[in-house]
Design an enzyme around this catalytic site. Sequence first.
Site, PDB file in Angstrom:
ATOM      1  CG  ASP A 203      -2.319   0.817   0.629  1.00 30.03           C
ATOM      2  OD1 ASP A 203      -2.250   1.851   0.575  1.00 30.03           O
ATOM      3  OD2 ASP A 203      -3.297  -0.184   1.053  1.00 30.03           O
ATOM      4  CG  HIS A 277      -4.327   1.986  -2.074  1.00 29.02           C
ATOM      5  ND1 HIS A 277      -4.427   2.629  -1.003  1.00 29.02           N
ATOM      6  CD2 HIS A 277      -5.694   1.926  -2.601  1.00 29.02           C
ATOM      7  CE1 HIS A 277      -5.671   2.788  -0.598  1.00 29.02           C
ATOM      8  NE2 HIS A 277      -6.685   2.626  -1.650  1.00 29.02           N
ATOM      9  CD  GLU A 344     -10.247   3.845  -0.743  1.00 28.83           C
ATOM     10  OE1 GLU A 344     -10.899   4.132  -0.054  1.00 28.83           O
ATOM     11  OE2 GLU A 344      -8.848   3.275  -0.546  1.00 28.83           O
ATOM     12  CD1 TRP A 410     -14.141  -2.179  -1.843  1.00 24.66           C
ATOM     13  CD2 TRP A 410     -14.410  -0.834  -0.168  1.00 24.66           C
ATOM     14  NE1 TRP A 410     -13.647  -1.195  -2.366  1.00 24.66           N
ATOM     15  CE2 TRP A 410     -13.819  -0.021  -1.329  1.00 24.66           C
ATOM     16  CE3 TRP A 410     -14.591  -0.158   1.070  1.00 24.66           C
ATOM     17  CZ2 TRP A 410     -13.476   1.112  -1.144  1.00 24.66           C
ATOM     18  CZ3 TRP A 410     -14.179   1.174   1.110  1.00 24.66           C
ATOM     19  CH2 TRP A 410     -13.776   1.929   0.012  1.00 24.66           C
TER      20      TRP A 410
END
Length: 626
Positions: A203, A277, A344, A410
């Site tokens: 990440d 990420h 994201e 999620w």
Amino acid sequence: MKYSSLVFILIVFCNQITVAQSTSVSVIPEPVSIKIEKGKFIIDAKTVISVKPNSLPEVKELATTLSLWLANSTGLNLKMKPKTSGSDKSIRLEINSSLKDLKGDEGYKLRVTSTEITLQALKPSGIFYGLQTINQLLSVESVKGKPTQWSIPAVQITDYPRLGWRGLMLDVSRHFFSKEFIKSYIDQMARYKFNVFHWHLTDDQGWRIEIKAFPKLTEVGAWRVPRIGQWWSYEQPQQGEAATYGGFYTQDDIREIVAYARQRTISILPEIDVPGHSLAAIAAYPYLSATGEIYQVNPGSKFYEIQDNTLNPADERVYDFLDKVLGEVAALFPNEYIHIGGDECTKVFWHKSAPVQAFMVQNGLKTEDELQSYFIKRVEKILQKKGKRLIGWDEILEGGLAPDATVMSWRGMQGGIKAAQEGHQVIMTPADNTYLDLYQGDPALEPDTYSMLRLKTAYQWDPLPPNIKQELVLGGQGNLWTESVSTNRHAEYMTWPRSMALAEVFWSPKAKQNWSNFQRKLASGFKHLDAERINYSKAAFDVVVSTSLNDKNELIASLSTDLDDLIIYYTLDNTNPDSFSNKYTGEPIQIPAGIYQLRAVAYQKNNPIGKTLIINRKDLEKRAEK
Ligand code: ACM
């Protein structure tokens, strides 16, 4: 010794004091069927452990495990016998291929009478789960703390899982967790019959897996500047400041952990989170991003859309990088899947980059979502060459799913439902029900984090939504992100008991999931964790306050606890509440003007339990504004 940790778990478990009850037993997750009979099997010097001479080596190993933990706990060195005689009290472990009602490899049948324990399964994994159940059933009677008798209540259990994928994810990027802790976490998971450990290895805040072709990933990417305080408020790395905080797993470490997990019937799903990420990778190899800026690994300060943490989907060198990285990952992990993240991904840097925009035109890609989809499809092809299948977070739906992708849903279950409607496999892990980094009790009492997932909310959901092909839902998973979790003890605290609830949601038949029964079993579950010195949260015993303003603009407070058998007492005069204070009836209370503070505590069976909540008017008002 292969099963040393299981042995340890069982040893410490056996040191606790519990007395078998004849009317109820406490097994988490609840078995498919459990019939409690009269009597108990007493483990004594005459007890023998029996496996047939032609048993699979794994079964013999499990028998050895059993004998070791019983030796360590009871002091009895039980004989191992291939065949038993009439006078033996035996614990028999056997593979029985005729047990068709077990519905798969993980089921088992356990029969306990006063003279014999028989644990049967189609496969060693079933025997393993049966041993976990025996572990939870074992009781010790004692006089003045000295054990006098070890026993297992007479029961007949038939058991198998509802869902094939029962996962927990641990983020080791935001904070690094040692190899020893990962093994301990795997042991903890095995006890509750989880079978997938999703290892979030990369990440923005750290790259944690050694990749031989790209040594800087761990030389540079595994280290960041040390910071304490509140996540996202951390100071940026300063010029010349040494990056001393972090760590990584060598490939030998990984092989050791994979083998360790396998012995506990747990497969490991590695995650390499791309194309977003990726700041730690970009800090190591700046050519991977479209901007090519040189950054340090992020310590947890604000950087989103300020620093470019995305891989450049228009650069062939990125695909070459991923080919080599995923090749090494594929060789380390036997799992058929590799998780490639996909979540994201900020697209602002792609939008601003002339070469990326030109690449989109050349390839007929109209939006950055389509570009992301192009990237994921290329990564899928790389994985397929290596004999692996792709899993991604539900953002991989944007711009169109890769042909064989499995979606981990999620942001609610909607992404999973959409993917299943398109014929894709899914794993349900909606944040509101499974995110273990969220508050589990009142923010005034809990370590700092965001949003809320209470024990009851983790328990009361169904990962199998109606109106989709149920077989496409592989299962469910709890996820522990560790932005605000830097220690082993805190990781355990966030995991348990909410993951006991998830274990039951994933394993037990829907008809056997029962919140009242689960609450009853918690006491015994907590004793196990105490005996094993594993940390857990008791927030379910604490009071949670929510507030609102009524139509007269008066402040209204609602109090609740997760557990049903608690009574809440509260004060509005800044004194500590006890059972002589105001009893909360369930009717929201109006907080009169001038009242400065609300205090509340829960009682169970006339005893105070849990922490006293103290919250100032100012904070109550702030909550009402939200
Ligand atoms: C996620 O929580 N970003 C998958």
